[in-house]
Write a protein that holds these residues in place. Structure first.
Motif, PDB file in Angstrom:
ATOM      1  N   GLU A 179       1.115  -1.372  -0.083  1.00 34.01           N
ATOM      2  CA  GLU A 179      -0.151  -0.049  -0.025  1.00 34.01           C
ATOM      3  C   GLU A 179       0.951   1.235   0.171  1.00 34.01           C
ATOM      4  O   GLU A 179       1.944   1.282   0.855  1.00 34.01           O
ATOM      5  CB  GLU A 179      -0.945  -0.125   1.293  1.00 34.01           C
ATOM      6  CG  GLU A 179      -1.811  -0.949   1.428  1.00 34.01           C
ATOM      7  CD  GLU A 179      -3.020  -1.087   0.054  1.00 34.01           C
ATOM      8  OE1 GLU A 179      -3.224   0.010  -0.293  1.00 34.01           O
ATOM      9  OE2 GLU A 179      -3.703  -1.964  -0.036  1.00 34.01           O
ATOM     10  N   PRO A 180       0.712   1.972  -0.802  1.00 32.18           N
ATOM     11  CA  PRO A 180       1.602   3.458  -0.918  1.00 32.18           C
ATOM     12  C   PRO A 180       1.614   4.062   0.306  1.00 32.18           C
ATOM     13  O   PRO A 180       2.572   4.504   0.828  1.00 32.18           O
ATOM     14  CB  PRO A 180       0.922   4.580  -1.903  1.00 32.18           C
ATOM     15  CG  PRO A 180      -0.147   3.320  -2.771  1.00 32.18           C
ATOM     16  CD  PRO A 180      -0.267   2.122  -1.905  1.00 32.18           C
ATOM     17  N   SER A 181       0.563   4.052   1.061  1.00 34.01           N
ATOM     18  CA  SER A 181       0.592   4.770   2.497  1.00 34.01           C
ATOM     19  C   SER A 181       1.508   4.241   3.548  1.00 34.01           C
ATOM     20  O   SER A 181       1.892   4.721   4.418  1.00 34.01           O
ATOM     21  CB  SER A 181      -0.738   4.736   3.245  1.00 34.01           C
ATOM     22  OG  SER A 181      -1.386   3.509   3.421  1.00 34.01           O
ATOM     23  N   SER A 182       1.852   3.034   3.122  1.00 34.17           N
ATOM     24  CA  SER A 182       2.875   2.388   4.140  1.00 34.17           C
ATOM     25  C   SER A 182       4.081   2.075   3.615  1.00 34.17           C
ATOM     26  O   SER A 182       5.142   1.441   4.222  1.00 34.17           O
ATOM     27  CB  SER A 182       2.166   0.733   4.228  1.00 34.17           C
ATOM     28  OG  SER A 182       2.342  -0.009   3.034  1.00 34.17           O
ATOM     29  N   ARG A 198       7.215   4.506  -1.623  1.00 30.13           N
ATOM     30  CA  ARG A 198       6.745   3.592  -2.419  1.00 30.13           C
ATOM     31  C   ARG A 198       7.392   2.247  -1.887  1.00 30.13           C
ATOM     32  O   ARG A 198       6.924   1.085  -2.686  1.00 30.13           O
ATOM     33  CB  ARG A 198       6.687   3.693  -3.826  1.00 30.13           C
ATOM     34  CG  ARG A 198       8.211   3.954  -4.463  1.00 30.13           C
ATOM     35  CD  ARG A 198       8.506   4.194  -5.898  1.00 30.13           C
ATOM     36  NE  ARG A 198       8.136   2.941  -6.548  1.00 30.13           N
ATOM     37  CZ  ARG A 198       8.493   2.700  -7.828  1.00 30.13           C
ATOM     38  NH1 ARG A 198       9.394   3.447  -8.316  1.00 30.13           N
ATOM     39  NH2 ARG A 198       8.404   1.498  -8.307  1.00 30.13           N
TER      40      ARG A 198
END
Length: 232
Positions: free
Chosen positions: A37-40, A73
């Protein structure tokens, strides 16, 4: 991105970009996959490395695109599960004055794990036959066997198949090893059952030596060649 600037130092594994990274105090070059996930995700190079007051690093990063390297990323851990410190320098040069440049991973665990990202190889037509011969040799003759000249993409499946065949027939633990492109198979429990044969052969050799005669040439019936069984 400027035409003379470079993005993250990656290699492509079956269509997926993998970042080359290093750990704090480590010497191995690791592989890091994109975050699920991009947020992680985390940056290939933290933004503060580009700060103008950090001349030792900022000057060295002139060959890289800041936006591309600071995009969050990447997975926070390498394929082998380690927390990594920073991207290893690539086409844009070393990261920092004391950094290094690398274009391939050296971590053995990462190299092993990338096999999961490739399609499973198609078993060769002779694999089942060679596995059966090896299992027969181990179970019925000596408790061990060697298989030579096995292609690299067939080695893992051959080892798995041999172990499964021997366990099905004997319920004994069995081990396989790959040393210098030779597969070694051993089952200690079965080997112990054939210990008398080994002792008899050793006695024959010693008897010949003590008598001043050439020692008998042992039949290497535990050695199997993959090439011999080409049925294509």
């Amino acid at each position: 991105m400027s035409s003379n600037q470079h993005g993250p130092n990656v290699i492509e594994i079956n269509g997926m970009a993998m970042l080359l990274t290093t750990t704090s105090g480590g010497v191995a070059i690791h592989l890091t996959a994109p975050a699920p996930e991009p947020s992680s995700g985390r940056e290939a190079v933290l933004d503060f490395y580009f700060a103008s007051d950090r001349y030792d690093r900022a000057d060295a990063l002139a060959g890289y695109d800041r936006a591309a390297l600071t995009e969050p990323r990447w997975s926070p851990t390498t394929l082998c599960g380690r927390v990594w410190a920073i991207m290893v320098g690539g086409d844009g040069g070393a990261i920092g004055r004391s950094g290094e440049v690398a274009f391939a991973p050296t971590c053995r665990r990462c190299l092993t794990l990338i096999d999961r990202h490739f399609p499973k190889p198609t078993p060769d037509s002779r694999l089942a036959l060679v596995a059966q011969i090896a299992a027969d040799t181990v179970v019925e003759q000596r408790g061990f066997a060697e298989i030579h000249h096995v292609p690299g993409d067939q080695q893992d499946e051959l080892r798995r198949t041999i172990r499964a065949l021997i366990r099905q027939r004997t319920s004994h633990p069995v081990r396989t090893h790959l040393i210098k492109e030779v597969i070694y198979v051993e089952c200690p429990a079965i080997h112990d059952q054939h210990a008398e044969q080994g002792m008899r052969e050793a006695a024959e050799v010693m008897g010949a030596i003590l008598s001043g005669e050439p020692p008998p040439r042992l039949k290497r019936d535990w050695v199997i060649s993959w090439a011999t069984w080409d049925i294509a």
